[in-house]
Design a protein around this motif. Structure first.
Motif, PDB file in Angstrom:
ATOM      1  N   ALA A  32      65.700  46.836  36.054  1.00  0.00           N
ATOM      2  CA  ALA A  32      66.056  47.355  37.255  1.00  0.00           C
ATOM      3  C   ALA A  32      64.603  48.755  37.662  1.00  0.00           C
ATOM      4  CB  ALA A  32      67.332  47.454  37.600  1.00  0.00           C
ATOM      5  N   ALA A  33      65.421  49.860  36.369  1.00  0.00           N
ATOM      6  CA  ALA A  33      64.807  51.173  36.681  1.00  0.00           C
ATOM      7  C   ALA A  33      63.006  51.037  37.470  1.00  0.00           C
ATOM      8  CB  ALA A  33      65.121  52.028  35.290  1.00  0.00           C
ATOM      9  N   GLU A  34      62.303  49.981  36.337  1.00  0.00           N
ATOM     10  CA  GLU A  34      60.771  49.744  36.118  1.00  0.00           C
ATOM     11  C   GLU A  34      60.483  48.968  37.786  1.00  0.00           C
ATOM     12  OE1 GLU A  34      59.769  49.160  31.498  1.00  0.00           O
ATOM     13  OE2 GLU A  34      60.105  47.147  33.022  1.00  0.00           O
ATOM     14  N   THR A  35      61.451  48.703  38.189  1.00  0.00           N
ATOM     15  CA  THR A  35      62.068  48.288  39.042  1.00  0.00           C
ATOM     16  C   THR A  35      61.659  49.094  39.978  1.00  0.00           C
ATOM     17  OG1 THR A  35      62.613  46.275  39.172  1.00  0.00           O
ATOM     18  CG2 THR A  35      61.959  46.799  41.247  1.00  0.00           C
ATOM     19  N   LEU A  36      62.897  50.075  40.153  1.00  0.00           N
ATOM     20  CA  LEU A  36      62.351  51.201  40.715  1.00  0.00           C
ATOM     21  C   LEU A  36      61.701  52.323  41.302  1.00  0.00           C
ATOM     22  CD1 LEU A  36      66.088  52.353  41.012  1.00  0.00           C
ATOM     23  CD2 LEU A  36      65.196  50.868  42.973  1.00  0.00           C
ATOM     24  N   ASP A  37      61.017  52.682  39.422  1.00  0.00           N
ATOM     25  CA  ASP A  37      59.476  53.380  39.551  1.00  0.00           C
ATOM     26  C   ASP A  37      58.457  52.872  40.170  1.00  0.00           C
ATOM     27  OD1 ASP A  37      60.995  55.138  38.068  1.00  0.00           O
ATOM     28  OD2 ASP A  37      60.334  54.240  36.194  1.00  0.00           O
ATOM     29  N   MET A  38      58.045  51.109  40.304  1.00  0.00           N
ATOM     30  CA  MET A  38      56.951  50.752  40.533  1.00  0.00           C
ATOM     31  C   MET A  38      57.219  51.036  42.575  1.00  0.00           C
ATOM     32  SD  MET A  38      56.680  47.647  42.319  1.00  0.00           S
ATOM     33  CE  MET A  38      58.330  46.377  42.160  1.00  0.00           C
ATOM     34  N   ALA A  40      57.913  52.930  43.532  1.00  0.00           N
ATOM     35  CA  ALA A  40      58.015  54.978  44.996  1.00  0.00           C
ATOM     36  C   ALA A  40      56.294  54.785  45.800  1.00  0.00           C
ATOM     37  CB  ALA A  40      58.482  55.936  43.781  1.00  0.00           C
ATOM     38  N   GLU A  41      55.453  54.436  45.232  1.00  0.00           N
ATOM     39  CA  GLU A  41      53.780  54.322  45.575  1.00  0.00           C
ATOM     40  C   GLU A  41      53.922  53.749  46.899  1.00  0.00           C
ATOM     41  OE1 GLU A  41      50.311  53.014  43.581  1.00  0.00           O
ATOM     42  OE2 GLU A  41      52.079  51.727  42.430  1.00  0.00           O
ATOM     43  N   HIS A  42      54.773  52.735  47.318  1.00  0.00           N
ATOM     44  CA  HIS A  42      54.701  51.914  48.813  1.00  0.00           C
ATOM     45  C   HIS A  42      55.804  52.549  49.437  1.00  0.00           C
ATOM     46  CE1 HIS A  42      52.646  48.665  46.693  1.00  0.00           C
ATOM     47  NE2 HIS A  42      52.967  48.833  45.264  1.00  0.00           N
ATOM     48  N   VAL A  43      56.862  53.491  49.460  1.00  0.00           N
ATOM     49  CA  VAL A  43      57.173  54.067  50.539  1.00  0.00           C
ATOM     50  C   VAL A  43      56.563  55.162  50.461  1.00  0.00           C
ATOM     51  CG1 VAL A  43      59.668  55.292  50.358  1.00  0.00           C
ATOM     52  CG2 VAL A  43      59.380  53.107  49.059  1.00  0.00           C
ATOM     53  N   ARG A  44      56.458  54.637  52.120  1.00  0.00           N
ATOM     54  CA  ARG A  44      55.422  55.515  53.274  1.00  0.00           C
ATOM     55  C   ARG A  44      56.026  55.018  54.150  1.00  0.00           C
ATOM     56  NH1 ARG A  44      51.899  52.126  54.327  1.00  0.00           N
ATOM     57  NH2 ARG A  44      51.329  50.792  52.550  1.00  0.00           N
ATOM     58  N   PRO A  45      55.276  56.324  55.710  1.00  0.00           N
ATOM     59  CA  PRO A  45      55.854  55.566  57.099  1.00  0.00           C
ATOM     60  C   PRO A  45      54.605  54.600  57.125  1.00  0.00           C
ATOM     61  CG  PRO A  45      55.156  57.846  56.206  1.00  0.00           C
ATOM     62  CD  PRO A  45      55.201  57.750  55.231  1.00  0.00           C
ATOM     63  N   GLY A  46      55.117  53.646  58.108  1.00  0.00           N
ATOM     64  CA  GLY A  46      54.307  52.909  58.188  1.00  0.00           C
ATOM     65  C   GLY A  46      54.652  50.807  56.960  1.00  0.00           C
ATOM     66  N   VAL A  47      54.966  51.587  56.592  1.00  0.00           N
ATOM     67  CA  VAL A  47      55.601  50.449  55.473  1.00  0.00           C
ATOM     68  C   VAL A  47      56.759  49.901  55.805  1.00  0.00           C
ATOM     69  CG1 VAL A  47      57.062  50.554  53.474  1.00  0.00           C
ATOM     70  CG2 VAL A  47      55.780  48.947  53.189  1.00  0.00           C
ATOM     71  N   THR A  48      56.918  48.161  56.108  1.00  0.00           N
ATOM     72  CA  THR A  48      58.491  47.710  56.331  1.00  0.00           C
ATOM     73  C   THR A  48      58.726  47.210  55.534  1.00  0.00           C
ATOM     74  OG1 THR A  48      57.971  45.644  55.915  1.00  0.00           O
ATOM     75  CG2 THR A  48      57.229  46.907  58.778  1.00  0.00           C
ATOM     76  N   THR A  49      60.487  47.375  55.666  1.00  0.00           N
ATOM     77  CA  THR A  49      61.535  46.940  55.033  1.00  0.00           C
ATOM     78  C   THR A  49      61.268  45.747  53.705  1.00  0.00           C
ATOM     79  OG1 THR A  49      63.206  46.580  55.390  1.00  0.00           O
ATOM     80  CG2 THR A  49      63.653  48.703  55.227  1.00  0.00           C
ATOM     81  N   ILE A  56      59.010  43.858  45.785  1.00  0.00           N
ATOM     82  CA  ILE A  56      60.517  43.599  44.788  1.00  0.00           C
ATOM     83  C   ILE A  56      60.663  42.523  43.769  1.00  0.00           C
ATOM     84  CG2 ILE A  56      63.133  44.443  44.401  1.00  0.00           C
ATOM     85  CD1 ILE A  56      62.321  47.037  45.978  1.00  0.00           C
ATOM     86  N   HIS A  57      60.894  41.726  44.788  1.00  0.00           N
ATOM     87  CA  HIS A  57      61.175  40.143  44.452  1.00  0.00           C
ATOM     88  C   HIS A  57      60.373  39.906  43.847  1.00  0.00           C
ATOM     89  CE1 HIS A  57      60.798  35.934  44.256  1.00  0.00           C
ATOM     90  NE2 HIS A  57      62.078  35.670  44.333  1.00  0.00           N
ATOM     91  N   ASP A  58      58.943  39.856  44.102  1.00  0.00           N
ATOM     92  CA  ASP A  58      58.059  39.443  43.468  1.00  0.00           C
ATOM     93  C   ASP A  58      57.413  39.905  41.523  1.00  0.00           C
ATOM     94  OD1 ASP A  58      57.380  37.395  44.787  1.00  0.00           O
ATOM     95  OD2 ASP A  58      55.163  38.799  45.708  1.00  0.00           O
ATOM     96  N   PHE A  59      58.038  41.614  41.300  1.00  0.00           N
ATOM     97  CA  PHE A  59      58.384  41.996  40.586  1.00  0.00           C
ATOM     98  C   PHE A  59      59.115  41.749  39.120  1.00  0.00           C
ATOM     99  CE2 PHE A  59      59.449  45.798  38.075  1.00  0.00           C
ATOM    100  CZ  PHE A  59      57.960  46.677  36.955  1.00  0.00           C
ATOM    101  N   ILE A  60      60.075  41.476  39.999  1.00  0.00           N
ATOM    102  CA  ILE A  60      61.110  41.292  38.912  1.00  0.00           C
ATOM    103  C   ILE A  60      61.198  39.666  38.566  1.00  0.00           C
ATOM    104  CG2 ILE A  60      63.823  40.239  39.380  1.00  0.00           C
ATOM    105  CD1 ILE A  60      64.201  42.798  41.079  1.00  0.00           C
ATOM    106  N   THR A  61      60.548  38.911  39.573  1.00  0.00           N
ATOM    107  CA  THR A  61      60.858  37.588  39.133  1.00  0.00           C
ATOM    108  C   THR A  61      59.458  37.115  38.163  1.00  0.00           C
ATOM    109  OG1 THR A  61      59.199  36.684  40.548  1.00  0.00           O
ATOM    110  CG2 THR A  61      61.732  36.364  41.158  1.00  0.00           C
TER     111      THR A  61
END
Ligand code: MF3
Ligand code: CO
Ligand code: CO
Length: 290
Positions: A32-38, A40-49, A56-61
């Motif tokens: 779960a923590a690695e998912t939140l680390d992963m 981070a670099e995707h969070v920026r203006p212009g990205v959608t939730t 996140i779904h693809d990383f976890i599965t």
């Protein structure tokens, strides 16, 4: 006595886990923590939730786990993303509720803007994974671009409130000690603790007793015992503590539309204190440089 005898439910209805159960929680918490680390670099203006949720779904599965929120009580997504005055349970891809200064009249406050993050938005991303039957639940704050001074202070106080709560964890302390320490600190910073949502027992189930309140009085509530697993996840508002739930039946917002922040860890009680199952392997839990 064999190992299974070490596992039981105590008089408060709280499961006391066996020593070998910690290893399952370590693995789930780390993912779960690695998912939140992963993310981070995707969070920026212009990205959608919605895009963040898909990543996140693809990383976890891909790591052999299941996103616990997907289908949980009808919840439709693999994480919660709560932007600005959303307190918790924001649904990725469902539109961001309009905040202060974003509506032209009170009657339009039910409107949502599209899911695209804007410069200065602050957001909580909350991820729970199920790995080999064990649940790991953690959330932290992110910023799209640069936060306002007020937002930065809110994020720092909320992070520190969680850490002060975790410092209380040891056998013999009470859940009231945790809540009181968090409340005292947050109110000393002239911010407010949300009362309408709480932390929870966790383990082989998502939400179990006890309710872990983020306010209270020292010495009250159930006594902590070695082998308890639970979350601490304070939500802190810049304004009043009151919340309301929007028409989607999930999204919780501050009633006064002031900014809200949250951090969450899953911990286990050890003989010495707390083991933090969801510590960031990358050391990135706190999003802002100090
Ligand atoms: N992860 C949240 C928690 O900390 C629960 C989210 S349940 C959902 O307990 F259905 F809203 F996703
Ligand atoms: Co939780
Ligand atoms: Co959570």
């Amino acid at each position: 006595m064999d190992e299974t005898d070490l596992r039981h439910v105590n008089a408060d209805g709280i499961t006391i886990h066996a020593p070998e159960d910690f290893e399952g929680m370590r693995r789930a918490g780390r993912l779960a923590a690695e998912t939140l680390d992963m993310i981070a670099e995707h969070v920026r203006p212009g990205v959608t939730t919605g895009e963040l949720d898909r990543i996140i779904h693809d990383f976890i599965t891909a790591h052999g786990a299941i996103p616990a929120t997907l289908g949980y009580r009808g919840y439709p997504k693999s994480c919660c993303i709560s932007v600005n005055h959303v307190v918790c349970h924001g649904i990725p891809g469902a539109g961001i509720p309009m905040g202060r200064g974003e509506t032209i009249s009170k009657s339009l406050e039910k409107r949502r803007r599209d899911d695209t993050l804007k410069e200065g938005d602050i957001l909580n991303i909350d991820v729970t994974v199920i790995l080999d039957g064990w649940y790991g639940d953690t959330s932290r704050m992110y910023v799209a671009g640069k936060p306002s001074r007020q937002a930065e202070k809110l994020i720092r106080v909320t992070h520190d409130a969680l850490m002060i709560g975790i410092e209380q964890v040891r056998p013999g302390a009470t859940f009231g000690d945790i809540g009181a320490a968090i409340q005292d600190y947050v109110e000393s910073q002239r911010m407010s603790v949300v009362r309408d949502f709480c932390g929870h027992g966790i383990g082989r189930v998502f939400h179990a007793p006890p309710n872990v309140l983020h306010y209270g009085r020292p010495g009250t509530g159930p006594v902590l015992e070695e082998g308890m697993f639970f979350t601490i996840e304070p939500m802190v508002n810049l304004g009043r503590p009151d919340t309301k739930i929007l028409a989607d039946d999930w999204t919780a917002v501050t009633r006064d539309r002031s900014l809200s922040a949250q951090f969450e860890h899953t911990v286990g009680v050890t003989a010495e204190g707390a083991e933090n199952f969801t510590e960031s392997p990358a050391g990135r839990f706190h999003p802002l440089a100090r």
